[in-house]
Scaffold this motif. Structure first.
Motif, PDB file in Angstrom:
ATOM      1  N   GLN A 130     -63.108  44.665 -12.494  1.00 32.01           N
ATOM      2  CA  GLN A 130     -63.476  43.211 -12.223  1.00 32.01           C
ATOM      3  C   GLN A 130     -62.604  42.855 -11.044  1.00 32.01           C
ATOM      4  N   MET A 131     -63.150  41.738 -10.485  1.00 30.60           N
ATOM      5  CA  MET A 131     -62.332  41.118  -9.302  1.00 30.60           C
ATOM      6  C   MET A 131     -61.050  40.362  -9.920  1.00 30.60           C
ATOM      7  N   PHE A 132     -59.931  40.710  -9.118  1.00 29.58           N
ATOM      8  CA  PHE A 132     -58.689  40.110  -9.366  1.00 29.58           C
ATOM      9  C   PHE A 132     -58.369  39.151  -8.116  1.00 29.58           C
ATOM     10  N   GLN A 133     -58.125  37.945  -8.235  1.00 26.82           N
ATOM     11  CA  GLN A 133     -57.837  36.838  -7.327  1.00 26.82           C
ATOM     12  C   GLN A 133     -58.645  37.134  -6.142  1.00 26.82           C
ATOM     13  N   MET A 134     -59.996  37.443  -6.397  1.00 22.70           N
ATOM     14  CA  MET A 134     -61.053  37.490  -5.573  1.00 22.70           C
ATOM     15  C   MET A 134     -62.167  36.583  -5.887  1.00 22.70           C
ATOM     16  N   ASP A 135     -62.003  35.260  -5.630  1.00 23.38           N
ATOM     17  CA  ASP A 135     -63.085  34.430  -6.422  1.00 23.38           C
ATOM     18  C   ASP A 135     -63.144  33.224  -5.440  1.00 23.38           C
ATOM     19  N   ILE A 136     -64.004  32.447  -5.777  1.00 22.38           N
ATOM     20  CA  ILE A 136     -64.310  30.990  -4.860  1.00 22.38           C
ATOM     21  C   ILE A 136     -63.074  30.247  -4.763  1.00 22.38           C
ATOM     22  N   GLU A 137     -62.400  30.075  -6.110  1.00 24.72           N
ATOM     23  CA  GLU A 137     -61.314  29.194  -6.110  1.00 24.72           C
ATOM     24  C   GLU A 137     -60.112  29.527  -5.187  1.00 24.72           C
ATOM     25  N   THR A 138     -59.922  30.940  -5.127  1.00 26.58           N
ATOM     26  CA  THR A 138     -58.752  31.596  -4.433  1.00 26.58           C
ATOM     27  C   THR A 138     -59.123  31.280  -3.000  1.00 26.58           C
ATOM     28  N   LEU A 139     -60.542  31.484  -2.767  1.00 28.40           N
ATOM     29  CA  LEU A 139     -60.644  31.530  -1.172  1.00 28.40           C
ATOM     30  C   LEU A 139     -60.535  29.984  -0.703  1.00 28.40           C
ATOM     31  N   LYS A 140     -61.014  29.017  -1.707  1.00 32.05           N
ATOM     32  CA  LYS A 140     -60.681  27.588  -1.165  1.00 32.05           C
ATOM     33  C   LYS A 140     -59.430  27.252  -1.107  1.00 32.05           C
ATOM     34  N   LYS A 141     -58.563  27.837  -1.891  1.00 33.56           N
ATOM     35  CA  LYS A 141     -57.204  27.431  -1.914  1.00 33.56           C
ATOM     36  C   LYS A 141     -56.143  27.919  -0.724  1.00 33.56           C
TER      37      LYS A 141
END
Length: 189
Positions: A130-141
């Motif tokens: 699965q993805m880890f720290q690879m999500d929309i929230e991380t990208l926005k942050k």
């Protein structure tokens, strides 16, 4: 000609107990090695992974800087260096046999390359990464550190969008295309 094929090393750190050189083994507790250990691909055949130490996550990490900097409790971290090779694949499959109940993650760049590496890992190992720290929230942050997508980035992301992907991955790719941005893993702290 005096040409020597240099051994391939796999860097590992975190939780876990390794026995090297089975049956006359040397035990290595990874928790005692803050920066981890490099294992030669040749030595992986004599490696045994102990089930006595709790490991909740196994995380592959795309970039070396992040590997050395990142710490995650009750986890095994493995440096990939981009696409995995046979040594890393064999180690991952060996760990998966010993620790099938752990969660398996890939932590890579939030760009087309990071997604292709993730898909390659899943396909070649059969492990449900699965993805880890690879999500929309991380990208926005970390959006202030994002770079604009190149034309090649857009093309590769659009090709990924056509593939059969988990919803979370597809949503992130769509968001990246809409915003026109990508993020290097080293920006995430």
């Amino acid at each position: 000609y005096g040409i020597y094929r240099t051994p391939n090393y796999v860097y590992v750190k975190g939780s876990g107990m390794l026995s090297i050189g089975v049956p006359d083994s040397c035990k290595v507790d990874l928790r005692n090695l803050r920066q981890g250990i490099g294992l030669s691909g040749e030595d992986l055949a004599s490696l045994e992974w102990s089930e006595n130490i709790q490991v909740k996550k196994v995380i592959t990490i795309e970039n070396l800087t992040t590997f050395f900097r990142w710490e995650e409790p009750d986890s095994v971290l493995i440096y990939l260096g981009g696409y995995h090779n046979r040594s890393r694949r064999n180690l991952l499959m060996q760990i998966y046999q010993k620790l099938p109940d752990a969660q398996y993650y890939h932590f890579g760049d939030l760009d087309a390359g990071g997604f292709y590496i993730l898909e390659h890992l899943k396909r070649k190992t059969g492990i449900p990464f699965q993805m880890f720290q690879m999500d929309i929230e991380t990208l926005k942050k970390y959006e202030d550190y994002a770079k604009p997508l190149t034309e090649n980035d857009k093309k590769r992301l659009m090709q990924l969008e056509k593939m059969e992907l988990p919803d979370e991955e597809r949503k992130l790719i769509t968001y990246m295309l809409q915003k026109g941005i990508k993020l290097e893993q080293e920006c995430i702290s």
